[in-house]
Each structure stands twice: as C-alpha cells, then as structure tokens.
Design an enzyme around this catalytic site. Structure first.
Site, PDB file in Angstrom:
ATOM      1  N   ASP A 125     -14.968 -29.322  -6.715  1.00 30.36           N
ATOM      2  CA  ASP A 125     -13.897 -29.394  -6.155  1.00 30.36           C
ATOM      3  C   ASP A 125     -13.414 -31.215  -5.507  1.00 30.36           C
ATOM      4  O   ASP A 125     -14.722 -31.808  -5.669  1.00 30.36           O
ATOM      5  CB  ASP A 125     -12.488 -28.424  -5.054  1.00 30.36           C
ATOM      6  N   ASP A 182      -9.507 -22.858  -2.060  1.00 28.27           N
ATOM      7  CA  ASP A 182     -10.199 -22.637  -3.544  1.00 28.27           C
ATOM      8  C   ASP A 182     -11.330 -21.192  -3.084  1.00 28.27           C
ATOM      9  O   ASP A 182     -12.145 -20.901  -3.253  1.00 28.27           O
ATOM     10  CB  ASP A 182     -11.407 -23.417  -3.981  1.00 28.27           C
TER      11      ASP A 182
END
Length: 803
Positions: A499, A702
């Site tokens: 990420d 996430d």
C-alpha cells in the site's frame, strides 16, 4: 464478587468497528465486569459474575448483533508427556470428542489448544478423558507461573540425574572389564559381584526409571506405544536377563563371573534422564522471548489520586488513573500524555533503536522507557489489555500453533514406535534362530539397542522447538507472527504488494520545496505563507506551518483572513496582501504566472501539490507539499528485490503521483486509482497468475486485501499493534520489517528441515547398525539422548539470528 472468565470464538466480524460494537453490547449485560473483543483472533474474553449471568446470554447478545458464536477456545498445560507419540495420542483422543472441531498439542511447550462447542462437550470431560489415558490437563497457567513450574521441573530432573549417576558410576566401572584395551585400569573384585551390581541397578531401574514403566503402562492400556514402551522394554530385558544369570550363577556354586548387563540398563536410564535434563533446560530457553517480554513490565506505578501521590503495585492501577513517570523510569501501563514532553525508548516493543519524541496528546506504550522528561499520563489500558500483554499472548499462541510440516512429523511419530517394536522382535528372532542359534545373549543385545536408539523424541521436538525459537526471536525484532503456519508460509512468498499511503510514504503531508522570484527571499516568503496558512485547518496548510516552524522562523501578525474553497486562501500579513493557491486563483486576481509554469509542472510530475504565492499582487514564488517517502522505504524495497521478490505498489492515488513515488523508491510496477474495496480483486488477479502474494498495509483500511493475500502484513505502531487484522504485525513503521519477516521465515524453515534430518538420520542409521550387532546398548542410549539435545540446541541458534 466471585468472577469467572469465558472465552468465546466469534465469526462474522469484518472490521475493528464490529469488534467495538460486540464489546459494547456484551459490557451492557448485567453481571459483566469486563468484555474484551480481539478482532484479529476473532475471540472475546468476558469477566463476569456467574450468579448474575451465564454464557447463553453472551451468545444470545452476540447473535442479536448479527454475529455468530461458533466455537469456544480453551488451552491447557499437559503433565506426563514423554515423547511425540504421547502428544499425538492426546490430540487424537480430544479431537474425536463430540463438539471438538480442532485440538492441537505442542509437545515442546507441553500445551494443548482446543476449539469446541460447549453445548456438546465440557472442559471437565476433556480433563477426565485425558486423565484416563494417564496424563493430566491443567488449566492454563500464566507465563510467570509456567516459568516457575519449569524451574521446579529442572530441579527435579537434576536431582534424579545426580542420584542415578551416583548409583551408575560403579556399574560403569565394571564395563572396563569388557574391554581388553582398558585392562590396565584397576578393577575392585567386589564390583564384579552380581548381588552388589543388583543393589546398584535396582533403584535406578525401578525408582528413577519408574516414570518409564508408568508411561508404558498408560500407553499400552490405551492400545498404543510411545517412547516409554521402548525404554521400559529395552532396559527391562537387560535387567531381568542379568538377574536370571545372577540366580543361575548362585545355583552353580558361584563359579566364575557371569557376563551381566546391569550396567547397560542403568547407563541407558541415566543417559536418558540426562537428555531429559538438557531438554527441559533448552526448552526453557526457547521461551526466553516471553520471559524477556514479561521482565520488561514495571512492577509499580506512581499514581496521583486526588492530591495524593502513592506508589502502587502495577496490578492495582485502573483505567483513568493519572500516573507520574520520571526520567529513566519505565512507563507502567498504556496511556496518553496529559502533561510534559520527552523522548521515549520503544525499542523493546517495536525494535526501533531511536527514541521517539512525545508530547501532550501522544499515546505511550507500557514497558517503554521515559528517557529525559517528566510526564503525566492517563492510563488507558491496564493488565491483559496492554500492548505488552497482547504481544505476549500473540507470541504464546504462535509458539503453541502448528506448522503443516509439524503435522507430517506428528503422523510419522504416531506409527513409528509400533514399527520399531516389530523390527526389534524380528531382529531378536533372526539372531536367536538364524545368526546365533539358541544364543539368547547374542540375540538380546541388538534388540535392546534397537529399542533404545529408536525413541522418536528428536522427531517430536524438531519442529516445535524451531517454531518457538524463531517466533520468539522475531518478536524481539518487532515481528509478530500470529501462528506457526504463517511463519512457515511466509518463506514461499514471491510477490509483495505495498500500500502507498502510510506504508511506503509517511502518510502525512510535509513541506518539501520553496522557490522564489526576484526581489524576495525564501525566509521572507515562508514567513508570509506560514502566517497566512496558520489560520487554515487544511492538512496541507498545517504541513506548511509545521515545516516553517521547524526551520526556526517565527509567525507574523495576520488580519482579514479568507479561505477560498477549491482555490486557496487570502490574508493580510503585516500590511501585505498574501495569496496562496491554484493557477485559477492567480488568474482571477490577474497575476502573471507564465514564468512559473515549468517549475509547477516539475513539482506536479514528482507527485507534489504545488501552490502559487503572490504578495501585493506580484508573483513571489511556489511552495510544494507532498506525502513524503519514508527514509527507509527505498533501501527496504531494494532488500526485497535482492531476495528475488517482485514488489508492486497498490494505491488509490492518481497514476501520476503513484508513478512519481514509485520512481523515488525504485519500483517499476504500479497499480493506481484502485478503490479500497477493489484492492482484494487486484490481489486475486495476481494469485490467479500463480503468484504467492504478501499484502502490506495498515491492517484495518486494507483488511479485505490483507485477508485475500496468502500472507497479510500490517505495518503499524501504537498501542493496538498486537490486534491488527493480519497474519503478521510489523511493529515498526518500517518496510525493512517485511524483508526481515521473510528472511526469518526462511531461516526458521531451514532450521526445521535440519532438525528433521538430524532426527531421521539418528533413527534410520542407528536402527540398521544396532540390528547387525555393532551398537552397544549404552552407546545407543547416549546417541538417543544426544539426538534430542542436538535438535533443541540447533533450534536455539535461531535466537542468535541478526538481520
């Protein structure tokens, strides 16, 4: 109020908010003192008054909230196991009980974890079932009590060994008579007396060796065979055959000296007890990580209640207490600073060696060290809820869980002992009827040697000791593996997906660049811009103000501030009109900006947010702000690539910004403009290509992608790090931890394979050598003891790993 504690296994939670909702719902039930829901472990621990409520009310409340209570979890310590076959036997017995969905025994830790449905089976039934097998299930002790128990076990084994050694040394001396090349050593004739040898051998055989007979009896009663069966058979054969020869010698008028084997049985038992002593000591060392973590906890806290300052044991601190922490002291519990500033050494929790500056409003973690300033903190988490307690719990559960490779070793151990008994019987028959017809002594020696050397202790210790040592060492480095299976599977990762925000970058905008036009200085423009932006609450404005203050510049007087949404700001600073914002803002005020186009495009191509500055209707310069890359990201990504990993950045940011960040850290593969709910789809696409994917993110935002990945890694700092939604929690906000985790996994798996090789090597080589009569029983005993010790010592090398 007499309280009880219950752990429920909950399914259906998708995020931390679900956990909070369940926690609040359970806390509202009358009689519930405290409810703690662990999102990562999908469990709830409830402290309650059984006189006012019961478990059925907890289940009903959870189900009313839209979640399910499927299974409960319970953990026991096990007393009486002697080898991996015992562990397999207990695991099978509990696993077959109605309502039990999973039972996992860890031979090295001597524990069992059970998932079960309390509607179908009670823990008392489990305890009774195992007791009938000759073992004992003890309600899980806390780590400190368990360490004390280990100390007692070590002392007990030391005492047994010393007594056994004292009685065995005279018998060992008689072995000198068996070897011609040692004939020069003086041999007292009295030691050759069969009855004196019997007097020395009997306490060793039946007092020190009682544990083997008891274990063998329980094992055979349960229609199985374990290490105790092999030891009891082998040593009893040597002892009773020697007793028979002694009686025969006496009946024959005490002529000559019979060739006895009392020393063989005594030496074997002594060596096995020595091996057990080494084993217990070494197993204690594999738990050193937990001991170290527990040792970090402060013992007392300086608490301010009202106007009274008092020093209380840590157990008496409650949430909401104001705690005073002086320089050099450990912070006793998790909390939030309400007064003071200091640098906090968090290395014992995060592995980060550089102290972190903290001010009022910042959170602090219990067991970290206050370096240089006096602090007042409010306690927010105490006891089992602190980050340290959660970390200890995660490490214990990781050490107690099973890797797939261990399940294979357990299956082999389960059938190994019966196979060895068959081989030993066949060897005896072949020697007695074919090799040396009618010679009982010649047939007995290889049989005893086979029974002794074949004990599968090393096989049972091979995997769990490495898992314990590896996960413990990882925890010391700020890597929390939440299960042995994750420690095993991480080694096979070939693709790492990162990420961007908060993972590759710091996740906070920062002032990066300033350019000025002729007639202005940098400091002058920065002061004007920061003073104007100080009136704004926009994150980019705050980043500029912070950056200017860090340069040591002071702010000026401001008046007539106006925020222009979507365009920028206008303010009067020390009598000068200041504009900060977009091209459109400058065009509306008819300010010439054509000379700034090249610089603006350059900043924007680098993924920065660039703002034009005008002073008194004249272009003064450009200020640029960006979410900056972490200092360690480029180095960490290079390390991952050097390990042969494909590294990909996955972000919801625009393509241009994503590519600019990727260039800075040395990445060529970027997937940009992806919505949070689409991230898991991108992971699935990579897996469909046959890739083994690790997703690295913040662990909550996430969560779907972390769950979809083969291994989910949460990069996080703060007090809730131990309960992030991932397979591995990386305690530092540093991507180097990703490479560290993969290296640690590879080293641990390599260590397990070495251990399994040692274990199989001793048995596969030793059994044939013993069968052809080339291995004396006492040598077999020494080899068997050494095999267990060598496996544990090899596992302990993982505690010295440096990355």
């Amino acid at each position: 109020m007499a309280t009880s504690e219950k752990t429920l296994q909950i399914t259906g939670m998708t995020c931390a908010a679900c956990a909070n909702r369940i926690e609040k719902g359970l806390s509202k039930i009358e009689g519930v003192e405290k409810a703690n829901v662990n999102f990562a472990l999908e469990s709830s621990t409830i402290v309650y008054d059984p006189a006012k409520t019961n478990v059925n009310e907890f289940k009903a409340r959870v189900e009313k909230l839209g979640f399910n209570v499927v299974q409960e979890k319970v953990a026991f310590d096990i007393s009486g196991m002697t080898c991996a076959a015992c562990a397999t036997k207990i695991e099978k017995r509990i696993g077959k009980m109605d309502g039990v969905s999973n039972a996992s025994v860890n031979f090295a830790l001597e524990t069992i974890a059970v998932e079960y449905d309390s509607k179908q089976v009670e823990t008392t039934e489990m305890i009774t079932a195992v007791k009938k097998m000759g073992y004992e299930l003890i309600p899980k002790q806390d780590s400190k009590d368990k360490m004390d128990h280990k100390e007692q076990e070590i002392k007990k084994q030391e005492k047994k060994f010393i007594i056994s050694l004292i009685l065995t040394i005279p018998l060992l001396w008689t072995m000198v008579a068996h070897f011609e090349f040692l004939s020069f050593i003086y041999m007292p004739h009295i030691l050759m007396n069969p009855w004196l040898q019997l007097a020395f051998a009997t306490p060793v055989q039946f007092i020190i060796g009682a544990q083997f007979y008891k274990g063998a009896f329980n094992s055979l009663r349960n229609k199985s065979a374990n290490m105790d069966v092999l030891v009891a058979l082998g040593t009893s054969a040597a002892y009773f055959y020697s007793l028979y020869l002694s009686i025969e010698w006496m009946n024959n008028g005490k002529v000559g000296s019979p060739e006895l084997y009392f020393e063989a049985s005594a030496v074997i038992i002594t060596l096995i007890v020595l091996g057990k002593l080494f084993e217990v000591r070494a197993k204690g060392k594999t738990s050193q990580a937990i001991q170290k973590l527990l040792g970090l906890q402060a013992k007392t806290a300086r608490v301010l209640r009202g106007s009274v300052e008092m020093e209380l044991p840590i157990e008496e601190v409650i949430v909401g207490d104001t705690i005073l922490v002086k320089p050099g002291e450990r912070i006793p519990v998790d909390g939030e600073i309400i007064e003071g500033r200091s640098a906090i050494d968090e290395s014992m929790i995060t592995g980060e060696s550089i102290p972190v500056d903290k001010v009022a409003g910042d959170k602090v973690i219990g067991a970290t060290i206050n370096k240089n300033g006096s602090l007042q903190i409010t306690a927010t988490k105490v006891g089992k809820d602190t980050a340290l307690a959660q970390i200890v719990k995660v490490v214990e559960e990781a050490q107690g869980s099973k890797a797939e490779i261990q399940r294979l070793a357990d299956k082999i151990s389960g059938i190994f002992v019966p196979v060895v008994v068959v081989i030993a019987v066949a060897t005896f028959l072949i020697w007695f009827f074919i090799v040396t017809p009618g010679d009982f002594r010649s047939a007995l020696i290889p049989t005893i040697s086979i029974l002794v050397i074949a004990c599968p202790c090393a096989l049972g210790l091979a995997t769990p000791t490495s898992i314990m040592a590896g996960s413990g060492r990882a925890a010391e480095m700020g890597l929390l593996f939440k299960g042995g299976e994750h420690l095993e599977n991480t080694r096979s990762i070939d693709t790492v997906v990162l990420d961007k925000t908060g993972t590759v970058t710091k996740g906070q905008p920062a002032l990066t660049d300033i350019t000025v036009t002729a007639g202005f200085t940098e400091d002058e423009v920065l002061q004007l811009v920061a003073t104007a932006e100080n009136q704004s609450e926009h994150p980019l404005a705050q980043a500029i103000v912070l950056g200017v203050k860090e340069k040591g510049l002071s702010l000026l007087d401001v008046s007539d501030f106006e925020a222009l949404p979507g365009y920028g700001i206008r303010a009067n600073v020390s009598g000068k009109e200041v504009l900060v914002g977009t091209r459109k803002l400058m065009n509306d005020y008819k300010i010439a900006i054509s000379d700034s186009n090249a610089a603006m495009e350059k900043f924007e191509s680098e993924g920065k947010t660039a703002m034009l500055i005008a002073v008194n209707h004249k272009l003064a310069g450009i200020v640029a702000v960006a979410d900056t890359v972490k200092e360690t990201s480029k180095e960490a990504i290079a390390r991952m690539q050097a390990l042969g990993l494909e590294v990909i950045m996955l972000t919801g940011d625009n393509q241009r910004t994503a590519e600019a960040i990727a260039r800075q850290v040395g990445l060529s593969h970027v997937i940009a403009e992806v919505l949070p709910e689409q991230k898991s789809d991108e992971i699935k696409k990579l897996q469909d290509q046959g890739k083994k994917v690790a997703m690295v993110g913040d662990g909550i935002n996430d969560a779907p992608a972390l769950a979809m990945a083969n291994i989910g890694m949460a990069v996080g700092t703060g007090t809730d790090i131990a309960i992030e939604a991932a397979d591995i929690t990386l305690m530092r906000g540093d991507l180097n931890s990703v490479a560290d985790a993969i290296i640690m996994s590879r080293k641990t798996m390599r260590n397990i394979k070495q251990n399994l090789f040692f274990a199989f090597f001793y048995n596969t080589i030793g059994i044939p050598i013993a069968a052809i009569g080339l291995l004396a029983p006492w040598v077999a005993g020494a080899a068997m003891a050494f095999s267990s010790v060598s496996v544990v010592l090899n596992a302990l090398r993982l505690q010295k790993v440096k990355l």
